[in-house]
Design a protein around this motif. Sequence first.
Motif, PDB file in Angstrom:
ATOM      1  N   ARG A 133      41.731  48.989  39.014  1.00 31.46           N
ATOM      2  CA  ARG A 133      42.652  48.622  40.086  1.00 31.46           C
ATOM      3  C   ARG A 133      43.110  49.826  40.904  1.00 31.46           C
ATOM      4  NH1 ARG A 133      47.301  44.776  37.806  1.00 31.46           N
ATOM      5  NH2 ARG A 133      47.474  44.298  40.021  1.00 31.46           N
ATOM      6  N   HIS A 134      43.199  50.995  40.270  1.00 34.66           N
ATOM      7  CA  HIS A 134      43.894  52.103  40.917  1.00 34.66           C
ATOM      8  C   HIS A 134      43.074  53.386  41.054  1.00 34.66           C
ATOM      9  CE1 HIS A 134      47.517  49.701  40.770  1.00 34.66           C
ATOM     10  NE2 HIS A 134      47.388  49.558  39.456  1.00 34.66           N
ATOM     11  N   SER A 135      41.768  53.335  40.772  1.00 37.65           N
ATOM     12  CA  SER A 135      40.926  54.522  40.972  1.00 37.65           C
ATOM     13  C   SER A 135      39.890  54.225  42.055  1.00 37.65           C
ATOM     14  CB  SER A 135      40.229  54.907  39.666  1.00 37.65           C
ATOM     15  OG  SER A 135      39.175  54.004  39.371  1.00 37.65           O
ATOM     16  N   GLU A 136      39.007  55.179  42.303  1.00 34.46           N
ATOM     17  CA  GLU A 136      37.970  55.010  43.319  1.00 34.46           C
ATOM     18  C   GLU A 136      36.663  54.497  42.726  1.00 34.46           C
ATOM     19  OE1 GLU A 136      37.562  58.742  45.263  1.00 34.46           O
ATOM     20  OE2 GLU A 136      39.533  58.648  46.245  1.00 34.46           O
ATOM     21  N   ALA A 137      36.683  54.072  41.462  1.00 34.57           N
ATOM     22  CA  ALA A 137      35.448  53.670  40.789  1.00 34.57           C
ATOM     23  C   ALA A 137      34.776  52.497  41.491  1.00 34.57           C
ATOM     24  CB  ALA A 137      35.737  53.322  39.331  1.00 34.57           C
ATOM     25  N   ARG A 138      35.553  51.504  41.901  1.00 37.51           N
ATOM     26  CA  ARG A 138      34.946  50.339  42.570  1.00 37.51           C
ATOM     27  C   ARG A 138      34.240  50.740  43.849  1.00 37.51           C
ATOM     28  NH1 ARG A 138      38.590  46.895  44.535  1.00 37.51           N
ATOM     29  NH2 ARG A 138      40.433  48.089  43.937  1.00 37.51           N
ATOM     30  N   GLU A 139      34.895  51.577  44.651  1.00 37.09           N
ATOM     31  CA  GLU A 139      34.291  52.002  45.911  1.00 37.09           C
ATOM     32  C   GLU A 139      32.996  52.774  45.673  1.00 37.09           C
ATOM     33  OE1 GLU A 139      37.442  52.204  45.118  1.00 37.09           O
ATOM     34  OE2 GLU A 139      38.383  50.887  46.612  1.00 37.09           O
ATOM     35  N   GLN A 140      32.990  53.624  44.646  1.00 36.95           N
ATOM     36  CA  GLN A 140      31.787  54.399  44.348  1.00 36.95           C
ATOM     37  C   GLN A 140      30.649  53.492  43.894  1.00 36.95           C
ATOM     38  OE1 GLN A 140      31.267  57.781  44.870  1.00 36.95           O
ATOM     39  NE2 GLN A 140      29.169  57.044  44.528  1.00 36.95           N
ATOM     40  N   LEU A 141      30.981  52.464  43.087  1.00 37.23           N
ATOM     41  CA  LEU A 141      29.952  51.522  42.661  1.00 37.23           C
ATOM     42  C   LEU A 141      29.299  50.858  43.861  1.00 37.23           C
ATOM     43  CD1 LEU A 141      28.411  49.739  40.621  1.00 37.23           C
ATOM     44  CD2 LEU A 141      30.346  48.145  40.752  1.00 37.23           C
ATOM     45  N   TRP A 142      30.097  50.334  44.774  1.00 32.79           N
ATOM     46  CA  TRP A 142      29.537  49.597  45.900  1.00 32.79           C
ATOM     47  C   TRP A 142      28.752  50.506  46.848  1.00 32.79           C
ATOM     48  CZ3 TRP A 142      28.781  44.829  45.097  1.00 32.79           C
ATOM     49  CH2 TRP A 142      29.662  44.073  44.320  1.00 32.79           C
ATOM     50  N   GLU A 143      29.120  51.782  46.924  1.00 30.63           N
ATOM     51  CA  GLU A 143      28.312  52.737  47.698  1.00 30.63           C
ATOM     52  C   GLU A 143      26.937  52.902  47.051  1.00 30.63           C
ATOM     53  OE1 GLU A 143      30.208  56.469  48.349  1.00 30.63           O
ATOM     54  OE2 GLU A 143      32.003  55.587  49.280  1.00 30.63           O
ATOM     55  N   ASN A 144      26.909  53.025  45.743  1.00 34.50           N
ATOM     56  CA  ASN A 144      25.631  53.162  45.035  1.00 34.50           C
ATOM     57  C   ASN A 144      24.779  51.901  45.178  1.00 34.50           C
ATOM     58  OD1 ASN A 144      26.253  55.748  44.185  1.00 34.50           O
ATOM     59  ND2 ASN A 144      26.909  55.127  42.130  1.00 34.50           N
TER      60      ASN A 144
END
Length: 411
Positions: free
Chosen positions: A309-320
């Motif tokens: 919910r509060h890190s950039e992990a989701r955004e990095q996944l979708w970029e990959n």
Amino acid sequence: MEDCDRGFDLEARLGSLEERAQKRTLSPVDRVAERGYFADAAGGDLPVLDTDEALVFSSNNYLGLTDDQRVQDAARQAAATVGTGAGASRIITGDTMVHHDLERLLAETKGTERALAFSSGYAANVGTITALEPDVIFSDERNHASLIDGCRLADCETIVYDHCDPASLRDALESRAAVADSTNADAGTEDESWLIVTDTVFSVDGTVAPLSAICDLAEEFGAWVMVDEAHATGLYADGGGVVQAEGLEDRVHIQMGTLSKALASQGGYVAGSDALIESLLNEARSFAFSTGLAPTAAAAASEALHLARHSEAREQLWENVAHLRDGLETMGFSIPGESQILPVIVGDQRDALAFADGLRARGIVVPPIRPPAVPEGESRLRVAPIATHDRDDIITCLESFRTVGSELGLL
């Protein structure tokens, strides 16, 4: 009667699987992360790890949190303060504050009154469907095995509709209503309980269910909707799933999901109304008659959900995901679906096996998906990037696909 053998010919079964290229083996790895050292299947012997590290593009560890220090620390703290296992069913003495902290956070994320954690996602699906005891279930033809088995164990009428097809679902609902009304003209179907069940993100197809249209049909026909967010939880809006991304919290009655994929732990959950959770707590056999989820797993999942919910992990996944999809499609591969799961359709299962072997030889782990997991002629390589893959990892994966695909004459 002395020569009678009522046992099981397991060797013949295994031989048949071998002939159909459907025999599976285990391939141990030293750690669960975006890369690791693998070992060949060793049967009952101790596996020996390879000397070369491989890139993993086939894991459900979508956010790469299994080896995150914060998630590991949460598990360690729970083990030290609560214990490594629940020790009993949660309705006996296996209920802890760690479980309730996780369930509070899940309910908040999923926009529901309450949530309930199960020992596995499989147990959550089977336990929920059988506890509800629906009269009729309408099930997507490519639902997960746990949903299918839940339908079987519920021993009710199950009607299968075409994959992600609202028109097929409407036909099924209308046909069932017409049959019921014609055979029971006085009572009609108002007293029957109808349940529509569907995955939201389908694990081998990469497709996303048309939830809004499904909810429209459910409301028109008076049915309930149950969704399996196993491959969506943690990846969409505010760490939620497709339900949250589409703002359907008030229209989906039962939200199920797992803690073992993006949330880097083990277990499953069901989120919904207070009455639903109280009913499952009392009537779901897979909850009441199983030892509670390990406190270490509950604590790890809580921390992973916080990070989702509060890190950039989701955004990095979708970029990959976008980078990989663009690269594979540019090569000419067909990549159906619109999720983080990228199925590279090969067709023949022997081609899929050869492709996977070629990638493995180049240090890329992408096991093939073959029948019976997919229909005949639809074998594929299921590519699933992780948030912790860097740009060089993605490029290496794409270059390997190009090389192997050319060598096999598939490009």
